[in-house]
Write an enzyme that holds these catalytic residues in place. Structure first.
Site: not given
Length: 502
Positions: A347, A378
């Site tokens: 990521n 998140h």
């Protein structure tokens, strides 16, 4: 309360027949269809809509229109959030003082995103149904990174900026068309990666090639090559990335039902298997879970490359690099010898975003603040916070080992190979141990797994943090003592020789 996928998902159902035919949920089918559509339409940005043949405004409108259409196809009425969050942030950028505007934008974006995360957890808890939170997370990265870049470009001196901040600094407020085109451009709307505004606007104007003059500010003054480099064709790279993406999808769909993460909650797994089997299963199931992300990120990378976006010059062998916006380096991640390389290869866009807006700006406790922001971004599943808390802890432990223990193994090639093998195995175990709770999502089952593993990785990490500096200090004193003894011996010999000559 939990709702069925059919009740929660708000996207188009035109291709329900195809979903029934292939045996996949309609949300996943729609996602794949939008990505293939984006891949095909991206070609026009290199042909009919290249910088020589058309104006930047036409490219902005094209990317914006396609992005909105694909977003509405996938999310239906939920797509209103795709417009609401960036609209609120743009108002803040235009109305707030640039000296503190970036904090206001960050607060607005995170509060809005958090509300959507909460809504999903209430009505669709634990589901992996495609919903609006994925694109909103990417949009949050875009608007906040843009706000910090504007702040850096308008209020800070070039000398006070880090190389990354100088690279991304913007000295001109985007127009409404530029802003919303940047937010909604279809190449990276559905699955990322985050693309920074400077890179995007240079691409639109054809100034994205290495050596070309940037349009946004300080970066022009850095020591870069002045020669304009001709962009090679991305066709072969795109084919390879699409093929790799499809292979990853097949592996995920085929094997994840055989090795489900939910099995770690069973009493049979917890009580009737030994610690080695538990660790091996965690390593296998977390690896298979990664293939879902590999599929999405590799395909998104291929879409960007097919539009001509992502060329990053040539390597030392003269091979074209198309990794400017790559979100993952699969080979490097799977073969990493330490935790840092693993994190850096995974990521990557989010890593750059976290470094840009938090790590490089925080004073003390940079690691803790950075992991805390990542966890909040998140969502609010307990498993996320277990993962990021462990990530921060083991990052500190790994740094301690690398600083104080690693030098002991660099004295010979044999010791270095032994150290690399040991850290490779340790990294694989740690990544599984840290990330399984991210996939499982639940708090109590994750804690049970920790306890049945006797918290051994955490204990070893604590030992590394506490003892590594002492071992390093002892080694340093030992080397200093050895040097001192050699010096004294040399002086004694020299004095003896001098005595003999008298």
């Amino acid at each position: 309360m939990t709702m069925a996928v059919d009740d929660y998902y708000d996207g188009f159902r035109t291709f329900s027949w195809l979903a029934d035919l292939v045996g996949l949920p309609i949300d996943q089918v729609n996602f794949v269809l939008t990505q293939f559509t984006a891949l095909i339409l991206a070609t026009l940005l290199r042909s009919s809509l290249n910088p020589i043949a058309t104006t930047p405004a036409a490219k902005h409108v094209y990317g914006l229109t396609i992005g909105l259409a694909l977003g509405y196809f996938c999310f239906g009425r939920q797509a209103i959030h795709l417009a609401s969050l960036p609209a609120l942030c743009y108002v803040a950028m235009r109305t707030q003082n640039p000296r503190n505007m970036q904090r206001v934008v960050l607060a607005i974006a995170l509060i809005y995103l958090s509300c959507i995360h909460f809504h999903r957890q209430i009505y669709d808890y634990g589901s992996y149904t495609l919903d609006i939170t994925g694109p909103l997370m990417v949009i949050t990265q875009k608007v906040t990174s843009l706000a910090f870049s504007i702040h850096d470009g308008l209020t800070r001196c070039e000398e006070d900026l880090t190389p990354m901040q100088r690279h991304q600094a913007i000295q001109k407020m985007p127009t409404t068309l530029e802003y919303f085109s940047y937010i909604f451009h279809f190449q990276a709307l559905m699955a990322g990666p985050v693309i920074f505004y400077r890179d995007y606007i240079d691409f639109i104007h054809g100034h994205h090639l290495p050596g070309a003059k940037s349009l946004t500010g300080f970066y022009d003054k850095s020591s870069q090559e002045k020669e304009i480099i001709l962009e090679p064709s991305p066709t072969l790279v795109v084919v390879k990335k699409v093929a790799a993406s499809l292979v990853c999808a097949i592996i995920f769909i085929t094997f994840i039902p055989i090795f489900p993460i939910q099995y770690v909650k069973d009493d049979e797994f917890l009580e009737k298997t030994n610690i080695f089997y538990k660790l091996l299963y965690l390593m296998l199931t977390t690896m298979l879970a990664r293939f879902k992300y590999y599929h999405a990120w590799l395909f998104a990378d291929a879409i960007c490359n097919n539009s001509g976006f992502g060329f990053n010059g040539y390597d030392e062998r003269g091979k074209a690099r198309w990794d400017l916006v790559s979100n993952v380096d699969v080979f490097k991640f799977e073969t990493s010898l330490n935790l840092k390389d693993s994190i850096d290869s995974w990521n990557k866009g989010t890593n750059l975003w976290l470094r840009s807006i938090m790590y490089e700006r925080a004073g003390r406790n940079k690691v803790i603040y950075t992991y805390a922001l990542s966890a909040l971004w998140h969502g609010f599943y307990p498993g996320y916070y277990l993962t990021f808390a462990s990530g921060a802890f083991f990052t500190v432990a790994a740094r301690s080992v690398r600083r104080y223990i690693r030098p002991m193994f660099l004295e010979s090639q044999r010791k270095k190979i032994f150290y690399d093998v040991l850290t490779f195995i340790t990294t694989k175990i740690l990544m599984a141990y840290i990330t399984f709770s991210f996939i499982l999502l639940e708090f109590v089952p994750s804690i049970k797994v920790y306890l049945y593993l006797y918290l051994l990785p955490h204990l070893f990490g604590l030992i590394a943090i506490l003892l590594s500096p002492r071992l390093g200090l002892l080694r340093k004193k030992h080397k200093q003592s050895a040097v001192k003894d050699e010096t004294n011996l040399a002086e004694a010999v020299s004095n003896g020789n001098a005595y003999k000559t008298m």
